[in-house]
Design an enzyme around this catalytic site. Sequence first.
Site, PDB file in Angstrom:
ATOM      1  CG  ASP A 103      -7.230  10.647  29.022  1.00 14.13           C
ATOM      2  OD1 ASP A 103      -7.878   9.655  28.688  1.00 14.13           O
ATOM      3  OD2 ASP A 103      -6.629  10.731  30.121  1.00 14.13           O
ATOM      4  CG  HIS A 118       2.101   5.826  24.987  1.00 15.13           C
ATOM      5  ND1 HIS A 118       1.120   4.899  24.722  1.00 15.13           N
ATOM      6  CD2 HIS A 118       3.263   5.127  25.081  1.00 15.13           C
ATOM      7  CE1 HIS A 118       1.664   3.689  24.643  1.00 15.13           C
ATOM      8  NE2 HIS A 118       2.959   3.797  24.865  1.00 15.13           N
ATOM      9  CB  CYS A 126       9.449  24.318  18.650  1.00 17.00           C
ATOM     10  SG  CYS A 126      10.356  24.678  17.136  1.00 17.00           S
ATOM     11  CB  CYS A 146       8.257  27.516  17.149  1.00 19.86           C
ATOM     12  SG  CYS A 146       9.486  28.100  18.313  1.00 19.86           S
ATOM     13  CB  THR A 186      -4.508  -1.536  28.141  1.00 24.34           C
ATOM     14  OG1 THR A 186      -3.614  -1.444  27.019  1.00 24.34           O
ATOM     15  CG2 THR A 186      -4.000  -2.613  29.098  1.00 24.34           C
ATOM     16  CG  ASN A 211     -10.333  -5.153  28.545  1.00 21.27           C
ATOM     17  OD1 ASN A 211     -11.313  -5.059  27.801  1.00 21.27           O
ATOM     18  ND2 ASN A 211      -9.143  -4.691  28.211  1.00 21.27           N
ATOM     19  CD  GLU A 213     -13.488  -6.084  23.285  1.00 18.81           C
ATOM     20  OE1 GLU A 213     -14.325  -5.410  22.695  1.00 18.81           O
ATOM     21  OE2 GLU A 213     -12.274  -6.074  23.014  1.00 18.81           O
TER      22      GLU A 213
HETATM   23  C1  BV8 Z   1       9.145   2.229  20.529  1.00 15.54           C
HETATM   24  C2  BV8 Z   1       0.277   7.990  20.455  1.00 15.54           C
HETATM   25  C3  BV8 Z   1      11.511   2.093  20.540  1.00 15.54           C
HETATM   26  C4  BV8 Z   1      -0.243   8.912  21.434  1.00 15.54           C
HETATM   27  C5  BV8 Z   1       0.507   5.606  20.663  1.00 15.54           C
HETATM   28  C6  BV8 Z   1       8.478  -4.410  20.882  1.00 15.54           C
HETATM   29  C7  BV8 Z   1       9.265  -3.549  21.643  1.00 15.54           C
HETATM   30  C8  BV8 Z   1       9.321  -2.194  21.337  1.00 15.54           C
HETATM   31  C9  BV8 Z   1       8.561  -1.670  20.276  1.00 15.54           C
HETATM   32  C10 BV8 Z   1       7.770  -2.515  19.525  1.00 15.54           C
HETATM   33  C11 BV8 Z   1       7.730  -3.875  19.827  1.00 15.54           C
HETATM   34  N1  BV8 Z   1       6.873  -4.441  18.945  1.00 15.54           N
HETATM   35  C12 BV8 Z   1       6.374  -3.496  18.111  1.00 15.54           C
HETATM   36  C13 BV8 Z   1       6.914  -2.309  18.423  1.00 15.54           C
HETATM   37  C14 BV8 Z   1       6.641  -1.052  17.724  1.00 15.54           C
HETATM   38  C15 BV8 Z   1       5.448  -0.280  18.311  1.00 15.54           C
HETATM   39  C16 BV8 Z   1       4.306  -1.191  18.678  1.00 15.54           C
HETATM   40  O1  BV8 Z   1       4.147  -1.556  19.831  1.00 15.54           O
HETATM   41  N2  BV8 Z   1       3.482  -1.545  17.678  1.00 15.54           N
HETATM   42  C17 BV8 Z   1       2.324  -2.393  17.952  1.00 15.54           C
HETATM   43  C18 BV8 Z   1       1.055  -1.733  17.433  1.00 15.54           C
HETATM   44  C19 BV8 Z   1       2.592  -3.733  17.323  1.00 15.54           C
HETATM   45  N3  BV8 Z   1       5.871   0.461  19.484  1.00 15.54           N
HETATM   46  C20 BV8 Z   1       6.404   1.697  19.310  1.00 15.54           C
HETATM   47  O2  BV8 Z   1       6.631   2.186  18.217  1.00 15.54           O
HETATM   48  C21 BV8 Z   1       6.743   2.457  20.579  1.00 15.54           C
HETATM   49  N4  BV8 Z   1       8.068   3.012  20.478  1.00 15.54           N
HETATM   50  O3  BV8 Z   1       9.061   1.038  20.553  1.00 15.54           O
HETATM   51  O4  BV8 Z   1      10.339   2.907  20.578  1.00 15.54           O
HETATM   52  C22 BV8 Z   1      11.930   2.167  19.127  1.00 15.54           C
HETATM   53  C23 BV8 Z   1      12.350   3.392  18.664  1.00 15.54           C
HETATM   54  C24 BV8 Z   1      12.780   3.463  17.336  1.00 15.54           C
HETATM   55  C25 BV8 Z   1      12.750   2.336  16.509  1.00 15.54           C
HETATM   56  C26 BV8 Z   1      12.283   1.116  17.006  1.00 15.54           C
HETATM   57  C27 BV8 Z   1      11.855   1.024  18.319  1.00 15.54           C
HETATM   58  C28 BV8 Z   1       5.809   3.665  20.739  1.00 15.54           C
HETATM   59  C29 BV8 Z   1       4.433   3.198  21.142  1.00 15.54           C
HETATM   60  C30 BV8 Z   1       3.529   4.417  21.415  1.00 15.54           C
HETATM   61  C31 BV8 Z   1       2.706   4.669  20.191  1.00 15.54           C
HETATM   62  N5  BV8 Z   1       1.779   5.770  20.450  1.00 15.54           N
HETATM   63  N6  BV8 Z   1      -0.296   6.654  20.690  1.00 15.54           N
HETATM   64  C32 BV8 Z   1      -1.684   9.166  21.092  1.00 15.54           C
HETATM   65  O5  BV8 Z   1      -1.958   9.830  20.068  1.00 15.54           O
HETATM   66  O6  BV8 Z   1      -2.515   8.682  21.868  1.00 15.54           O
HETATM   67  S1  BV8 Z   1      -0.118   4.065  20.906  1.00 15.54           S
HETATM   68  C33 BV8 Z   1      -1.784   4.039  21.230  1.00 15.54           C
HETATM   69  O7  BV8 Z   1      -2.058   2.701  21.645  1.00 15.54           O
HETATM   70  C34 BV8 Z   1      -2.220   4.913  22.410  1.00 15.54           C
HETATM   71  O8  BV8 Z   1      -1.158   5.585  23.036  1.00 15.54           O
HETATM   72  C35 BV8 Z   1      -2.788   3.914  23.394  1.00 15.54           C
HETATM   73  O9  BV8 Z   1      -2.549   4.312  24.673  1.00 15.54           O
HETATM   74  C36 BV8 Z   1      -2.020   2.699  23.046  1.00 15.54           C
HETATM   75  C37 BV8 Z   1      -2.562   1.396  23.573  1.00 15.54           C
HETATM   76  O10 BV8 Z   1      -3.931   1.313  23.209  1.00 15.54           O
HETATM   77  P1  BV8 Z   1      -4.973   1.078  24.413  1.00 15.54           P
HETATM   78  O11 BV8 Z   1      -4.813   2.179  25.406  1.00 15.54           O
HETATM   79  O12 BV8 Z   1      -4.838  -0.307  24.930  1.00 15.54           O
HETATM   80  O13 BV8 Z   1      -6.362   1.303  23.690  1.00 15.54           O
HETATM   81  P2  BV8 Z   1      -7.168   0.246  22.785  1.00 15.54           P
HETATM   82  O14 BV8 Z   1      -8.250   0.999  22.083  1.00 15.54           O
HETATM   83  O15 BV8 Z   1      -6.192  -0.581  21.999  1.00 15.54           O
HETATM   84  O16 BV8 Z   1      -7.841  -0.756  23.840  1.00 15.54           O
HETATM   85  C38 BV8 Z   1      -8.843  -0.285  24.732  1.00 15.54           C
HETATM   86  C39 BV8 Z   1      -9.189  -1.446  25.647  1.00 15.54           C
HETATM   87  O17 BV8 Z   1     -10.144  -1.003  26.598  1.00 15.54           O
HETATM   88  C40 BV8 Z   1      -9.801  -2.623  24.916  1.00 15.54           C
HETATM   89  O18 BV8 Z   1      -9.185  -3.821  25.388  1.00 15.54           O
HETATM   90  C41 BV8 Z   1     -11.285  -2.592  25.335  1.00 15.54           C
HETATM   91  O19 BV8 Z   1     -11.828  -3.897  25.439  1.00 15.54           O
HETATM   92  C42 BV8 Z   1     -11.186  -1.963  26.700  1.00 15.54           C
HETATM   93  N7  BV8 Z   1     -12.359  -1.211  27.146  1.00 15.54           N
HETATM   94  C43 BV8 Z   1     -13.206  -0.446  26.404  1.00 15.54           C
HETATM   95  N8  BV8 Z   1     -14.121   0.145  27.221  1.00 15.54           N
HETATM   96  C44 BV8 Z   1     -13.836  -0.259  28.485  1.00 15.54           C
HETATM   97  C45 BV8 Z   1     -12.721  -1.120  28.448  1.00 15.54           C
HETATM   98  N9  BV8 Z   1     -12.199  -1.686  29.552  1.00 15.54           N
HETATM   99  C46 BV8 Z   1     -12.796  -1.405  30.734  1.00 15.54           C
HETATM  100  N10 BV8 Z   1     -13.867  -0.575  30.852  1.00 15.54           N
HETATM  101  C47 BV8 Z   1     -14.413   0.005  29.752  1.00 15.54           C
HETATM  102  N11 BV8 Z   1     -15.487   0.811  29.898  1.00 15.54           N
HETATM  103 ZN    ZN Z   2      11.194  26.755  17.752  1.00 14.10          ZN
END
Ligand code: BV8
Ligand code: ZN
Length: 245
Positions: A103, A118, A126, A146, A186, A211, A213
């Site tokens: 953001d 991310h 493109c 594009c 996070t 956080n 939670e």
């Molecule tokens: C990849 C897109 C290599 C952008 C997102 C181990 C190693 C490597 C990969 C993996 C692995 N295990 C699993 C994987 C695969 C996968 C993964 O992690 N899956 C998970 C779900 C199990 N990872 C991937 O695919 C990554 N790539 O590994 O590449 C590879 C390549 C090819 C083949 C194999 C491997 C890519 C990960 C990126 C995915 N893209 N988003 C967009 O549109 O935004 S992820 C998405 O989740 C967002 O980017 C976000 O940033 C991210 C994390 O979420 P959070 O930011 O933590 O948000 P969330 O809502 O979950 O939590 C909010 C928190 O805030 C809560 O705790 C809440 O309590 C708290 N909160 C709320 N209000 C407040 C607060 N805290 C304080 N104050 C407040 N007021």
């Molecule tokens: Zn192009």
Amino acid sequence: MEVDSRLINKLKEAEKIVFFTGAGISAESGIPTFRGEDGIWNKLSPEELANFNAFMRNPKLVWEWYQYRKNIIHNSKPNAGHYAMVEFEKYFPSVTVITQNVDNLHKRAGSKIVYELHGNIERNFCIKCKKRYDTELEFLDGIPKCDCGGMIRPDVVWFGEYLPADQLKNSELATISSDVFFVVGTSAVVYPAAGLVYTARQYGSFIVEVNTETTEVSKICDVNFQGKAGEILPRILDKLKKIKY
Ligand code: BV8
Ligand code: ZN
């Protein structure tokens, strides 16, 4: 909220601070998180939206989702939590922000060093010729094209895609050398980003969670502040000001 004396003692001698942030830091700016009760992924799951195949299957739906989020972001601004991180820069020689958010709010708040693991929703490219489009896009039937005829996509990292190597490398280096590592807003479920918390632990950083939670990493943090980042970070800063003068 009592600011833990262990944290204050650590901050007294610290030089390198890292803030590792997720969607929770932007929640008080009015940007919905992903996985909370009001999470944007409650309706549609990440698998249906944030991955390349979903985009190729239904580019219009994915673009609708990003336009919806961009609209919210354009009408939001950094909050007290973002600004507190900027002010930390006055008291420490090195402050680094490592964010999973797309953001742009840390940069808009004025943080000098921001690594975007991310990508950034303001940037696009493109999928055919990789030409960058970081200005206003022209939508034709819901999908921006594009000049080469290829489809334009947001420059964000989708599931199954590699994180930008330079951002990840720099983030790892900053984490390894950090004295105090803040984990802010996070759920720490997405890898390899969440792995940075374990790296911080492995290299002996003092880890502070902020956080509303408990999370997957709460148990490996040295101090856990339960509450809103926009309230807790300014209070830690207030304490800091008293010891730094
Ligand atoms: C990849 C897109 C290599 C952008 C997102 C181990 C190693 C490597 C990969 C993996 C692995 N295990 C699993 C994987 C695969 C996968 C993964 O992690 N899956 C998970 C779900 C199990 N990872 C991937 O695919 C990554 N790539 O590994 O590449 C590879 C390549 C090819 C083949 C194999 C491997 C890519 C990960 C990126 C995915 N893209 N988003 C967009 O549109 O935004 S992820 C998405 O989740 C967002 O980017 C976000 O940033 C991210 C994390 O979420 P959070 O930011 O933590 O948000 P969330 O809502 O979950 O939590 C909010 C928190 O805030 C809560 O705790 C809440 O309590 C708290 N909160 C709320 N209000 C407040 C607060 N805290 C304080 N104050 C407040 N007021
Ligand atoms: Zn192009």
